[in-house]
Design an enzyme around this catalytic site. Sequence first.
Site, PDB file in Angstrom:
ATOM      1  CG  LEU A  21      -2.043  -1.026   1.236  1.00 40.85           C
ATOM      2  CD1 LEU A  21      -2.819  -0.951   2.540  1.00 40.85           C
ATOM      3  CD2 LEU A  21      -2.984  -0.833   0.059  1.00 40.85           C
ATOM      4  N   GLY A  22       2.055   1.179   0.524  1.00 42.60           N
ATOM      5  CA  GLY A  22       2.911   2.361   0.584  1.00 42.60           C
ATOM      6  C   GLY A  22       4.037   2.139   1.571  1.00 42.60           C
ATOM      7  N   GLY A  24       6.802   4.509   4.456  1.00 42.58           N
ATOM      8  CA  GLY A  24       7.037   5.766   5.137  1.00 42.58           C
ATOM      9  C   GLY A  24       8.318   5.730   5.929  1.00 42.58           C
ATOM     10  N   GLY A  25       8.457   6.708   6.804  1.00 42.11           N
ATOM     11  CA  GLY A  25       9.685   6.836   7.556  1.00 42.11           C
ATOM     12  C   GLY A  25       9.938   5.683   8.490  1.00 42.11           C
ATOM     13  CG  MET A  26       8.519   5.325  11.981  1.00 43.83           C
ATOM     14  SD  MET A  26       7.656   5.339  13.566  1.00 43.83           S
ATOM     15  CE  MET A  26       8.399   3.930  14.369  1.00 43.83           C
ATOM     16  CB  VAL A  29       1.714   0.323   4.658  1.00 47.88           C
ATOM     17  CG1 VAL A  29       0.252   0.018   4.976  1.00 47.88           C
ATOM     18  CG2 VAL A  29       2.274   1.302   5.662  1.00 47.88           C
ATOM     19  CE  LYS A  43       2.813   2.635  10.132  1.00 49.18           C
ATOM     20  NZ  LYS A  43       2.835   3.863  10.981  1.00 49.18           N
ATOM     21  CG  ASP A 136       2.598  13.882  11.333  1.00 49.90           C
ATOM     22  OD1 ASP A 136       2.903  15.013  10.896  1.00 49.90           O
ATOM     23  OD2 ASP A 136       2.975  12.840  10.788  1.00 49.90           O
TER      24      ASP A 136
END
Length: 390
Positions: A21-22, A24-26, A29, A43, A136
């Site tokens: 799905l994508g 990120g920084g951590m 997903v 995640k 955020d």
Amino acid sequence: MEPLRDDDPRSIGGYTLVCRLGSGGMGQVYLGESAAGFQVAVKVIKASVLDEDGRARFLLEVDSLKTVYGPFIASFVAADAHADRPWLAVEFVAGPDLLTYVSGHGPLPLVETASLGALLAEGLGTVHEAGLLHRDLKPQNILLSSYGPKVIDFGLAVLAERRSTLTATGVVVGSVLCMPPEQARGEHQLDHPADVYGLGAVLLYAATGHYPYTGPSWQAVALKIEDPATPPDLSGLPPELVLLVSDMLALDPAARPTLDQVTQRLVAVIADRGLTAARAKRRLTDRAPAVEVPEPPATDDLPEGWTGYTPTVVDVAAWENDETPDTEGDAEPGDDRSEAPSETPPAETPVPSAASAPGGAASARTGVRPSAPVRIAEQLRAAYAREARF
């Protein structure tokens, strides 16, 4: 959505992984599916952030999600923060994030923007009632679905009543383009007005396609945010929203309206257009693109020795990337990246939200219509939500 890669796991916590799905920084997903067909966003935390502080942040995210409930919050499903590669799963929301939607379809009209803001204000109210701050808020963390908007990604949420957090004074945590002045200064203690500011920045983006401040680097943007002589850019904002958004973006946290006041003023805007809040909500949800979700791989496609799975864990993975796609070594302070937001918002190169299924051409590339039971359940859920006042 992207197909799974050769080095991706095929299951996490008892969920069959369907696609990416994508990222990120951590972490990465995935879309996961249980044996009964329940879909979740999973995640999986990157190995590069699995130090003591990274695991502590993840544990806080899990604890935060367990305490937050509401129709506009992507619900927690399960997690394992102690696994070799910690993971968490949340409700999968079949819809694009606000950044992706505005990038592809343009800004929302006045009524839809007002409805979005009123619904999100109520959703944030449930977060604050749980003793949390989101900290955020940004277009990537707002999902649009056929049953209403959803707030996702509490990776930076902080227990409001705590006197110690994982963030040291002077360290900036969050997405600078939607960040309140007190957070940009690295202040240790934040309160509800910080989320009001973030919501104001989100509404400005929804209605105009741009942020309050832009600059060649995150430091340049932060300096503008803190400067009393530099007002936010409200160009293109409908006149009916100018005063409210200006108040929400006030330099002084005490001067910002409460979430209840935001809701009341936005509902008044809707009423002035001759509509009820419920009708405005239907107009907003009608704009959510229909999505098609890939099915899990057939049994014949699974690795040799695969014995199936049993349902258990998961969480709301969201695209935690701030202004541009995540790259190794680039990080904004406090967000494990130090990247500079472009003068042109990330609308030019949107990335689908980690907990959303993008509509339009993106879904056409990978989409396969979900099974009949899942499709029927989603249709019933959407029909009920469309008629619900809240």
